[in-house]
Design a protein around this motif. Structure first.
Motif, short mmCIF file in Angstrom:
data_model
loop_
_atom_site.label_atom_id
_atom_site.label_comp_id
_atom_site.label_asym_id
_atom_site.label_seq_id
_atom_site.Cartn_x
_atom_site.Cartn_y
_atom_site.Cartn_z
N LEU A 151 -3.11 -6.82 -4.48
CA LEU A 151 -4.48 -6.34 -4.30
C LEU A 151 -5.38 -7.02 -5.32
N ASP A 153 -9.18 -7.16 -5.79
CA ASP A 153 -10.62 -6.96 -5.81
C ASP A 153 -11.21 -6.74 -7.21
N ARG A 181 -11.14 1.94 -8.07
CA ARG A 181 -11.00 1.54 -6.67
C ARG A 181 -9.88 2.34 -6.03
N TRP A 183 -7.25 2.71 -2.93
CA TRP A 183 -6.51 1.88 -1.98
C TRP A 183 -5.64 2.77 -1.09
N GLY A 189 -2.63 -1.51 2.19
CA GLY A 189 -3.31 -1.76 0.93
C GLY A 189 -4.80 -2.02 1.03
N ASN A 190 -5.42 -1.66 2.15
CA ASN A 190 -6.86 -1.86 2.27
C ASN A 190 -7.61 -0.96 1.29
N MET A 191 -8.70 -1.50 0.74
CA MET A 191 -9.51 -0.73 -0.20
C MET A 191 -10.42 0.23 0.56
#
Length: 407
Positions: A151, A153, A181, A183, A189-191
């Motif tokens: 991840l 970002d 953040r 997740w 694992g998308n934010m």
């Protein structure tokens, strides 16, 4: 308190001490593994029952090796022979944060539009999240050591990680880029959300036991409480006089402990935002204007024991202290040089503390039998907020006890 053992880092020739700090120690939710960032890029995973057996001669619960049918991330089944094995993971950069996460299949992903996912997390899945110096969060399969997700970002050091306790595999990362953040690992694992509000580095975050509230602390005097259903700020708790560096909820969610460089640990009622108890590490306590100057008493870490009665604190005065919530002086103390972090084992019988030289020290926690009153209070407070308790038609003394007003 009784010292029972330590784990040391192998020292290579001409090895420099810088970069060997153990910033995080963690126990797996099922008690199967202990993990620590032993400095540089390495995370070591040790079977906890085997480790404890080596320390005290026999496993604390007398149980033999667990034989589990474990599911890997692709859905296949791995049947290990005997105990979990010890192994190391090279994360590729300095490790700052660690967290174990386990899955409950009934907890669905919050992303309802995607029917296909790369990973199928099963009942026996155990993951390890690592927060790195380069801002990345890497997710590993504990049983195989395989890298599952990367991840990317965050734009600065990921200082701390915490999984929601409900088995949903929702992960929160706290970073020096001033953000938190969220997740969703069940959505590959998308934010989900970025929580903004901190004006400086975020040092630590912690979920309430029911996963509905997140506490976050950082390089400011405020303690932030977030609604994790709406991803909104509930309130700020004001009372510390310097940076707040560590936080943890009690097992029933009725109390919140925060540690600060102002030499104090404050026990809050997170439901109403009031201070219930202050654990003081310097006598007399420094006035607000001098609170940052007493850096030989800075509190580095605080941990809540799973019995709901004991708290441990790590300070720069080379001491680890064990407190009970109904006393203002430590119940037990032990020496610890350059301590940085601490965590209780799953059953609450052992405290692990990491230090600047990369080693981990273990103590047997003070033993006491909780009263039936306290057990009833914890059972009730797991399902009732302070506001709900205040409306109960019961005698004021009992209401005060259930609200922890007697601390």
């Amino acid at each position: 308190s009784q010292f029972i053992g330590e784990l040391l880092v192998p020292v290579a020739p001409f090895d420099q001490k810088s970069g060997r700090e153990t910033w995080t120690v963690a126990f797996a939710p099922d008690g199967s593994y202990f993990a620590w960032s032993q400095g540089h890029r390495i995370v070591t995973l040790v079977p906890w029952s085997k480790c404890l057996k080596n320390f005290v001669g026999e496993c604390s619960n007398g149980a033999g090796p667990q034989r589990l049918s474990r599911q890997n991330s692709e859905g296949g089944t791995v049947v290990p022979v005997g105990e979990p094995r010890e192994h190391t993971i090279d994360c590729g950069d300095v490790v700052w944060g660690l967290a174990f996460g386990s899955s409950v299949p009934e907890k669905q992903s919050r992303c309802v539009n995607i029917e296909w996912h790369r990973f199928k997390f099963g009942q026996d899945q155990l993951l390890l999240a690592t927060g790195l110096n380069n801002g990345r969060v890497k997710i590993w399969d504990v049983y195989t050591g395989k890298l599952l997700l990367n991840l990317m970002d965050h734009t600065d050091i990921v200082r701390d990680l915490t999984f929601a306790p409900d088995g949903s595999l929702m992960l929160v990362s706290a970073s020096r880029d001033k953000t938190l953040r969220v997740w969703d690992l069940k959505d590959d694992g998308n934010m989900v959300k970025v929580l903004r509000g901190h004006q400086n580095w975020v040092y630590c975050s912690a979920f309430s036991p029911d996963s509905s509230v997140l506490c976050s602390v950082g390089a400011s005097k405020s303690v932030f409480l977030w609604d994790m259903d709406k991803y909104s700020l509930i309130r700020k708790l004001e009372g510390h006089h310097n940076d707040v560096v560590s936080c943890e909820f009690s097992p029933d969610g009725a109390l919140l402990a925060t540690a600060s460089y102002d030499t104090r640990v404050i026990i809050w009622d997170p439901h109403v935002g009031t201070v219930l108890l202050e654990l003081v590490h310097l006598f007399p306590p420094p006035s607000p204007i001098f609170a940052g100057g007493a850096n030989d008493r800075w509190v580095r870490s605080v941990a809540f024991c799973h019995d709901g009665r004991h708290i441990a604190s790590i300070t720069d005065d080379r001491m680890v202290r064990f407190w009970t919530i109904d006393e203002k002086s430590p119940k037990a103390i032990a020496p610890l040089t350059n301590g940085l972090c601490c965590a209780f084992s799953t059953d609450g019988s052992v405290l692990a503390a990491g230090s600047r030289d990369g080693s981990v020290h273990f103590w047997a926690c003070p033993k006491s039998i909780a009263s039936l009153q306290h057990l009833c209070r914890m059972a009730l407070r797991r399902v009732m907020s302070t506001q709900q308790v205040q409306t109960l038609p019961i005698p004021p003394r009992i209401r005060s006890y259930l609200s922890y007003q007697d601390l």
